[in-house]
Enzyme design. Structure first.
Site, PDB file in Angstrom:
ATOM      1  N   ASP A 147      -3.666  -2.651   0.211  1.00 47.82           N
ATOM      2  CA  ASP A 147      -3.507  -2.413   2.335  1.00 47.82           C
ATOM      3  C   ASP A 147      -3.504  -4.094   2.089  1.00 47.82           C
ATOM      4  O   ASP A 147      -4.743  -4.689   2.092  1.00 47.82           O
ATOM      5  CB  ASP A 147      -4.540  -1.747   2.659  1.00 47.82           C
ATOM      6  N   LYS A 179       4.656  -9.502  15.920  1.00 52.43           N
ATOM      7  CA  LYS A 179       5.782 -11.029  15.647  1.00 52.43           C
ATOM      8  C   LYS A 179       5.117 -11.776  16.575  1.00 52.43           C
ATOM      9  O   LYS A 179       5.355 -13.149  15.945  1.00 52.43           O
ATOM     10  CB  LYS A 179       7.311 -10.179  15.807  1.00 52.43           C
ATOM     11  N   ARG A 187      17.712   3.977  25.725  1.00 53.47           N
ATOM     12  CA  ARG A 187      16.317   3.626  25.590  1.00 53.47           C
ATOM     13  C   ARG A 187      15.891   2.610  25.923  1.00 53.47           C
ATOM     14  O   ARG A 187      16.017   1.322  26.578  1.00 53.47           O
ATOM     15  CB  ARG A 187      16.169   3.432  23.866  1.00 53.47           C
ATOM     16  N   ASN A 214       0.986  -0.897  -0.256  1.00 56.01           N
ATOM     17  CA  ASN A 214       0.501  -0.187  -0.050  1.00 56.01           C
ATOM     18  C   ASN A 214       0.613   1.123  -0.336  1.00 56.01           C
ATOM     19  O   ASN A 214       0.592   2.524  -0.004  1.00 56.01           O
ATOM     20  CB  ASN A 214      -1.146  -0.084   0.927  1.00 56.01           C
ATOM     21  N   LEU A 215       2.918   1.125   0.094  1.00 60.88           N
ATOM     22  CA  LEU A 215       3.494   2.499  -0.095  1.00 60.88           C
ATOM     23  C   LEU A 215       3.207   3.523   1.054  1.00 60.88           C
ATOM     24  O   LEU A 215       3.880   4.924   0.795  1.00 60.88           O
ATOM     25  CB  LEU A 215       3.267   3.076  -1.646  1.00 60.88           C
ATOM     26  N   SER A 250      10.741 -10.989  13.560  1.00 59.81           N
ATOM     27  CA  SER A 250      12.052 -10.433  14.266  1.00 59.81           C
ATOM     28  C   SER A 250      12.908 -11.162  15.495  1.00 59.81           C
ATOM     29  O   SER A 250      12.101 -12.303  16.111  1.00 59.81           O
ATOM     30  CB  SER A 250      11.274  -8.862  14.578  1.00 59.81           C
ATOM     31  N   TYR A 280       4.948  -3.635  18.737  1.00 55.34           N
ATOM     32  CA  TYR A 280       4.779  -4.302  17.527  1.00 55.34           C
ATOM     33  C   TYR A 280       5.758  -5.319  17.686  1.00 55.34           C
ATOM     34  O   TYR A 280       5.195  -6.483  17.197  1.00 55.34           O
ATOM     35  CB  TYR A 280       6.470  -3.629  16.927  1.00 55.34           C
ATOM     36  N   ASP A 327      15.540  -1.242  25.462  1.00 54.95           N
ATOM     37  CA  ASP A 327      16.519  -1.455  25.158  1.00 54.95           C
ATOM     38  C   ASP A 327      17.750  -2.443  25.633  1.00 54.95           C
ATOM     39  O   ASP A 327      17.754  -3.235  26.810  1.00 54.95           O
ATOM     40  CB  ASP A 327      17.216  -0.270  24.863  1.00 54.95           C
TER      41      ASP A 327
END
Ligand code: UD1
Length: 377
Positions: free
Chosen positions: A93, A190, A330, A62-63, A161, A186, A333
Site C-alpha cells: 500500500d 488531484k 448528476r 495493493n490490489l 485529471s 477526489y 457534472d
C-alpha cells in the site's frame, strides 16, 4: 520486522494464487521504472508499453481495485515468460511507508523514474469519505516522493485529471484556470497533488515532474485480455454501457439531456487507453531530455462526443440494443469537457490515434471475452 522479499508473479498453473518468490534479478541493462498502481486499468496498459519498449518495471499495488491476473496477462502480451525478471510486483500500500521503503531498498539500481497511478478515484465515495481520500492520495504521495528523494529517483510522471479544470470552458489548454469549481474531494486531491509536486520541483533543482491531465480513458488492449474491471456498480459511462451491452445490467440512465450540447447530453473527450499508455512513454522520454521543473500536458483527443454518440458507437460495436432512460443531471457534472491536445503533440511528439470505433470495438472485445472482468464467477 521481517519483510517478504519482492516477488515476481508466475503464470505456472491456471490459478493466480500460483506465485513464485524470487529475489529481484532485474536486467542490468534496461532502465527500471517504478509504477505505482501498475496492476490497474491505465497502469496495466502502460506497464505493457514499458515492457515492449525496453524498460523493466517494478509495480507497487495493493490490489484494492485491481487484480494480479492483469499482470500475468501483461507478461503474456509482452511475450515474456511468467517468471520474467523484467516485471517485479510488490503487494504494498502506498500509505505503508516501511513497505514502500523496502521496495526502494530491494531495487538493484535506483529507479530511473516513477509513474504514479496509485490512488482512490471514485467521485461519489470521495464525497462520503473525504478523509479517506485525502489521507490515501496525499499521504501515499508524500511517502513516495520522500522516498524517491532519499533513494535518488528524481523523475515522476503523475496521473492527474481534466477534473482539475473545474468549471473552466472547453477546449481546455494547459493554461486554462485550474482549481476553481472542482466539485469533489477526489478532484481536489488531484489538484492539491499537482500543486504539491510543483512546489517540490521549485525546492529541488534536480526534481522533474510531468503532470498528465487525462480526459476520459476508455477501451482496452486489442487482444481483449486486459481492460477496465470496476468493482460494484460502475460510476463512469463506458464501463456501465459495456455491462448493459453484455447483459449484466438492464439499462443505462443518461444523466440529463438538457445541457447546451448538440443532443443535450454531456460531451466528453474519450481517449483510448492504449493511446493514453503511449502518452506516458512519451512523458518518460521527455523527462530524459528536460529532467527538471514541472511540465503539464493534456492527454485527450480534442474531439467531444455525447453520451448518445457513445451509446450509438457501442451498439454498432457490440450488436446489442443498449436500452437507456433519461434521468436528471448528476450533481457536479459539466455539459462539455474536451481538450486542446496541441501542447502534447508539439512537446511530447504524442497524439491520440484511435477513434471511437476502435475504442468501442476494443472495449467490447474485452467485455464480451471477460463478462465478469478478471473474476471468474
Ligand atoms: C468522472 C469524474 C471525474 C473523473 C473521471 C474519471 C464526475 C463529476 N467526474 O468524469 O472527476 O476524473 O470520471 O474517473 O464524476 N453518464 C451518464 N450515465 C452514467 C454515467 C455517466 O449519462 O451512468 C454521463 C455523464 O453525465 C457524463 C458522461 O456520461 O456526461 C461521462 O461520465 P463519466 O464517465 O462518469 O466521466 P466524467 O463525469 O467526465
Amino acid at each position: 520486522t521481517h519483510l517478504e522479499p519482492p516477488f515476481i508473479i508466475s503464470l505456472r498453473g491456471s490459478s493466480c494464487s500460483s506465485i513464485s518468490y524470487h529475489h529481484n534479478m532485474s536486467s542490468l541493462t534496461n532502465p527500471n521504472v517504478l509504477v505505482t498502481g501498475g496492476a490497474g486499468y491505465i497502469g496495466s496498459h502502460t506497464v505493457l508499453k514499458l515492457l515492449e519498449n525496453g524498460y523493466d518495471v517494478t509495480i507497487i499495488d495493493n490490489l484494492c481495485n485491481s487484480s494480479e491476473t492483469s499482470m500475468e496477462r501483461v507478461l503474456k502480451l509482452a511475450g515474456l515468460p511468467s517468471d520474467s525478471s523484467r516485471l517485479t510486483f510488490h503487494n504494498v500500500d502506498i500509505c505503508d511507508r516501511n513497505g514502500m521503503e523496502e521496495v526502494f531498498k530491494a531495487a538493484t539500481a535506483p529507479f530511473k523514474a516513477c509513474i504514479h497511478f496509485a490512488g482512490l478515484k471514485a467521485v461519489g465515495e470521495s464525497v462520503k469519505l473525504p478523509l479517506k481520500y485525502y489521507h490515501n492520495n496525499l499521504t501515499g504521495t508524500f511517502f513516495l516522493v520522500e522516498l524517491m528523494q532519499q533513494y535518488g529517483c528524481k523523475k515522476i510522471v503523475f496521473s492527474s485529471s481534466a477534473t482539475v479544470y473545474g468549471t473552466a470552458a472547453s477546449p481546455l489548454t494547459e493554461s486554462s484556470q485550474v482549481g476553481v469549481g472542482v466539485t469533489n474531494p477526489y478532484g481536489r486531491t488531484k489538484y492539491f497533488l499537482e500543486e504539491i509536486l510543483r512546489d517540490t520541483t521549485a525546492s529541488d533543482p534536480d526534481f522533474g515532474v510531468i503532470l498528465l491531465r487525462y480526459f476520459n480513458p476508455v477501451g482496452a488492449h486489442e487482444s481483449g485480455t486486459i481492460g477496465e474491471d470496476p468493482q460494484g456498480i460502475p460510476n463512469n459511462l463506458m464501463p456501465y454501457v459495456q455491462q448493459v451491452a453484455v447483459g449484466r445490467r438492464d439499462k443505462l440512465t443518461v444523466h440529463g439531456d438538457d445541457y447546451d450540447t448538440p443532443d443535450g447530453t454531456g460531451v466528453r473527450d474519450y481517449i483510448h487507453v492504449v493511446d493514453l499508455a503511449a502518452g506516458h512513454l512519451a512523458a518518460l522520454r521527455k523527462l530524459d531530455i528536460v529532467s527538471t521543473g514541472c511540465n503539464v500536458y493534456n492527454l485527450g483527443t480534442g474531439n467531444g462526443y455525447s453520451v448518445l454518440d457513445m451509446v450509438k458507437a457501442m451498439r454498432t460495436a457490440s450488436g446489442s440494443e443498449i436500452p437507456y432512460v433519461v434521468g436528471p443531471r448528476r450533481e457536479g457534472d459539466l455539459g462539455s469537457c474536451y481538450a486542446n491536445p496541441k501542447k502534447a503533440r508539439e512537446e511530447l511528439g504524442w497524439e491520440a490515434e484511435l477513434g471511437i470505433e476502435r475504442m468501442c470495438a476494443d472495449a467490447w472485445r474485452w467485455q464480451s471475452n471477460n463478462p465478469t472482468g478478471y473474476k471468474t464467477e
